[in-house]
Write an enzyme that holds these catalytic residues in place. Sequence first.
Site, mmCIF file in Angstrom:
data_model
loop_
_atom_site.group_PDB
_atom_site.id
_atom_site.type_symbol
_atom_site.label_atom_id
_atom_site.label_comp_id
_atom_site.label_asym_id
_atom_site.label_seq_id
_atom_site.Cartn_x
_atom_site.Cartn_y
_atom_site.Cartn_z
ATOM 1 C CE LYS A 165 -2.816 10.460 3.136
ATOM 2 N NZ LYS A 165 -3.314 9.880 2.255
ATOM 3 C CE LYS A 197 -14.514 5.211 1.005
ATOM 4 N NZ LYS A 197 -13.253 5.516 2.130
ATOM 5 C CG HIS A 250 -2.045 -1.012 1.240
ATOM 6 N ND1 HIS A 250 -3.279 -0.883 0.781
ATOM 7 C CD2 HIS A 250 -1.935 -2.314 1.867
ATOM 8 C CE1 HIS A 250 -3.913 -1.851 0.964
ATOM 9 N NE2 HIS A 250 -3.135 -3.047 1.554
ATOM 10 C CE LYS A 263 -6.963 13.580 0.186
ATOM 11 N NZ LYS A 263 -7.198 12.386 -0.514
ATOM 12 N NE ARG A 264 -4.379 9.907 10.005
ATOM 13 C CZ ARG A 264 -3.926 9.046 10.961
ATOM 14 N NH1 ARG A 264 -4.596 8.092 11.267
ATOM 15 N NH2 ARG A 264 -3.095 9.350 11.723
ATOM 16 C CB THR A 304 -10.581 4.468 -0.872
ATOM 17 O OG1 THR A 304 -9.840 4.834 0.369
ATOM 18 C CG2 THR A 304 -9.698 3.199 -1.390
HETATM 19 C C1 26Q Z 1 3.152 0.712 10.743
HETATM 20 C C2 26Q Z 1 4.093 0.117 11.527
HETATM 21 C C3 26Q Z 1 3.940 0.721 12.656
HETATM 22 C C4 26Q Z 1 2.798 1.455 12.908
HETATM 23 C C5 26Q Z 1 1.702 1.648 12.150
HETATM 24 C C6 26Q Z 1 2.016 1.424 10.613
HETATM 25 C C7 26Q Z 1 0.818 1.707 9.642
HETATM 26 C C8 26Q Z 1 -0.412 1.576 10.193
HETATM 27 C C9 26Q Z 1 -1.299 2.140 8.933
HETATM 28 C C10 26Q Z 1 1.667 1.980 8.495
HETATM 29 C C11 26Q Z 1 0.629 2.228 7.360
HETATM 30 C C12 26Q Z 1 -0.771 2.218 7.905
HETATM 31 C C13 26Q Z 1 -1.671 2.585 6.617
HETATM 32 C C14 26Q Z 1 -1.697 2.978 5.430
HETATM 33 C C15 26Q Z 1 -2.635 3.408 4.372
HETATM 34 O O1 26Q Z 1 -3.838 3.574 4.803
HETATM 35 N N1 26Q Z 1 -2.328 3.467 3.273
HETATM 36 C C16 26Q Z 1 -3.303 3.851 2.269
HETATM 37 O O2 26Q Z 1 -3.846 2.406 1.849
HETATM 38 C C17 26Q Z 1 -4.845 2.869 0.984
HETATM 39 C C18 26Q Z 1 -5.808 1.524 0.651
HETATM 40 O O3 26Q Z 1 -4.914 0.827 -0.159
HETATM 41 C C19 26Q Z 1 -4.672 3.440 -0.332
HETATM 42 O O4 26Q Z 1 -5.649 4.003 -0.995
HETATM 43 C C20 26Q Z 1 -4.013 4.878 0.130
HETATM 44 O O5 26Q Z 1 -3.194 5.555 -0.929
HETATM 45 C C21 26Q Z 1 -2.639 4.397 1.074
HETATM 46 O O6 26Q Z 1 -2.130 5.560 1.520
#
Ligand code: 26Q
Length: 815
Positions: free
Chosen positions: A552, A658, A358, A546-547, A654
């Site tokens: 972004k 929406k 991702h 979004k986050r 995503t």
């Molecule tokens: C990893 C290690 C330690 C703590 C937290 C994490 C962690 C947690 C969540 C790393 C990444 C995430 C989330 C990532 C994320 O949401 N990525 C998004 O995924 C979407 C679905 O595929 C994409 O549409 C987005 O582009 C992407 O940024």
Amino acid sequence: MEFAKKSVETIKAELLDKLRTAFGSGLEEATDDQIYQALAMMVRDEVMQRRSASRGVRKQTGSKKVYYLSAEFLIGRTLHSNMVNLVNEQNYLKALDELGIDKNVIFEQEPEPGLGNGGLGRLAACFLDSLTTLRLPAMGCTIRYEFGLFRQKIVDGYQVEVPDNWLDSGNIWEIPRPHETVEVHFGGRVIPYDDKGRMRFRHENYNVVEAVPYDVPVLGYDTTMVNMLRTWSARSPKRIDMQSFNSGQYVKAMAERELAEVISKILYPNDDSYQGKELRLKQQYFFSSASIQYAVNDFLKVYGPQWEIFSDKVAVHINDTHPAVAIPELMRILMDEHDLSWEEAEKICVNTFAYTNHTVLQEALERWPEQLFAEQLPRVYMILQEMNKRLCAKLWDVYPGQWERIGHMAILAYNQVHMANLAVAYSHSVNGVSAIHTNILKKQTFHDYYVMNPRKFVSITNGITHRRWLFQCNPGLTALIDDALGTKWHKDIERLRDLVPFADDAAFREKFAQVKYFNKLRLVDRVRRMQGIEINPDSLFDAQAKRLHEYKRQLMNALGILLYYNTIVEHPDRQYLPRTYLFGAKAAPGYQRAKLTIKLINSVAELVKKHPVASKYINVVFLENYCVSQAEVLMPAAELSEQISTAGKEASGTGNMKFMMNGAVTIGTMDGANCEIYDEVGADNIYIFGLTAEQVERGYTNYRASEVYETNPAIRKVMEQLIDGTLCPENPRMFQEIYHALLFGDGGGMADPYFVLKDLPQYFVTQKKVSSDYMDRDKWLRKAVMNTACSGIFSSDRTIGEYNRFIWHLKPLDL
Ligand code: 26Q
């Protein structure tokens, strides 16, 4: 199997009855929460009837099942979506209405499970909805975090985090299954010994954590099929007994318990840069191990030890690398507990696992200190060493003498465990989440692996469930489309395309506009209620939700507003389009730059408010605590969707889908799924601007941000406003670090690494075009209708269909 839909009268009678039996109260004295509980029990009963009816069918038919492992499942509230999937929403809502109950008040009683950060977690939830709707046997596996993602308050323009204790009042949707508890072992040491010529390993002195499963049933749309989301809760095996109490061991025993139970306490709130936190690693192993143990036990129950068919019956999907430790864990179980040889176990693993990536941000790829693995997971670490040894030997054949390249591809290198390499090397499929993202994986991130085995790499563009993101959140638009097309499109969403001709139908466009206006009023009302802010419903609703992350580029949006503000202040007599800029964004609590950007957005909001003319045209609104239920109100109301990431950085997005499905037009860069939105709607129905991913790549060597500053007076002015007290008179230095980072870079890095100043002029020009097009009502509405009409391909039903065809090969259950 058919289930009769409950009539309005039945629902009313049952609800009154439930209130009496569960709470001893009639409708008049019942609290909103009691009404919610009673209604939820009724819907849950309907779900469980379907569960009983479909139970056992997978086992009888020997059907394959996918375990979707994800550290996050951002499922959102359940009551309303279950009513939708029972295809009986109308009767339920009518019954509430006839009883004089406000449905929204009742839905809002449900605590929202915030078991995810953003896109990745929400994607997992949409996937479960589609898997079940398509009748594919699946189980979602995750952690039952006691505290989900923090709730966000805005105080004096700053983000303040509040703990999210969503389980405080209980969770009606989960079924505890304590009898299916498994043990997960941490720490200790491993002793090799010889057992009749076979080398074996004894794990000693480990700490035991019990993983207790809670199942949340997931309903499909108009099916009898029910899949489960299994959430694992950590419990210490140490019970507090009177003996330890009496012998003074009570405090020690208590402390040990807490150490074990902290594992499922809280969701890590960062979704970008990863930090090597021991607890996070323990979380990952905890739910991965428990899920794999369950999968193996379930297989054994149905098929016995016929290991040669394991991967024909079990697929395990790894949602990003967070559960990648499941791979060596399956190796361990097969070898240490079931006596398989390394070669047999390895073959099963590769055939069982598939991995979705991702992110291509280097800082987000997970790497753990080897030391941490060795200490916490000694046996798994030994297996990783062996995996790495064999892998490197193979790589040596392909890339002889190329140490650096092999180091880059290895599982263990430079004292780190490289989780992405583990996932790529030991799975049969690696997929990116949009076309451009997969291309970057092939060309850059995993290029050396791609060359070795191109067929391993597939591109599957993300999707969203149109049940929640259209039927449920936008009933007005759903009804309008039904009027035009009938209801066949409900189950065959790509037929939404039949709506294309209606873009030219003036009467239809007018009705479409009315629905949008109604949805705007709903948002206006909510923001007034929750935040006490007034919004002009006749303004253009421009949303970025979004986050918060530098890539972004919420910052570019904010600077664009400042540019617009300056134009109005300089020419107050001209006519402008009134716009409401809606921001929804949580920043990771430790991400200072992101938090400062929130403050900046709120400072711009304040600045605008103070100006008598500008405030007529600009309203900047920061929506507090953006989450799934906020999104359900925002998406239907938005008219312009901001998807403005630095090209090459957003894997897919995503939220863009929406917004589109609900008739918002996108302004965006050629990044992630925006490229595919462009392909679907055509150049006339989207606003594309900015550098391409290739140009960004070249820009790293030749971009000079100061050049933009020097040659563009309007941008120079905005930059000066960051530091001259315009924005924050009481502390003019407040945004100095942003100024500095844009012009000179920080921490030794390049200036403006996300190309904010570079893309800003074109962004601003494109925004002007948006305004003039919007003022041509017909022109705009045509675009809006086209966006909804072309959004069917972004349904997660299509996405899951592709996962199944390319990766899992499951058969729909025949019920
Ligand atoms: C990893 C290690 C330690 C703590 C937290 C994490 C962690 C947690 C969540 C790393 C990444 C995430 C989330 C990532 C994320 O949401 N990525 C998004 O995924 C979407 C679905 O595929 C994409 O549409 C987005 O582009 C992407 O940024």
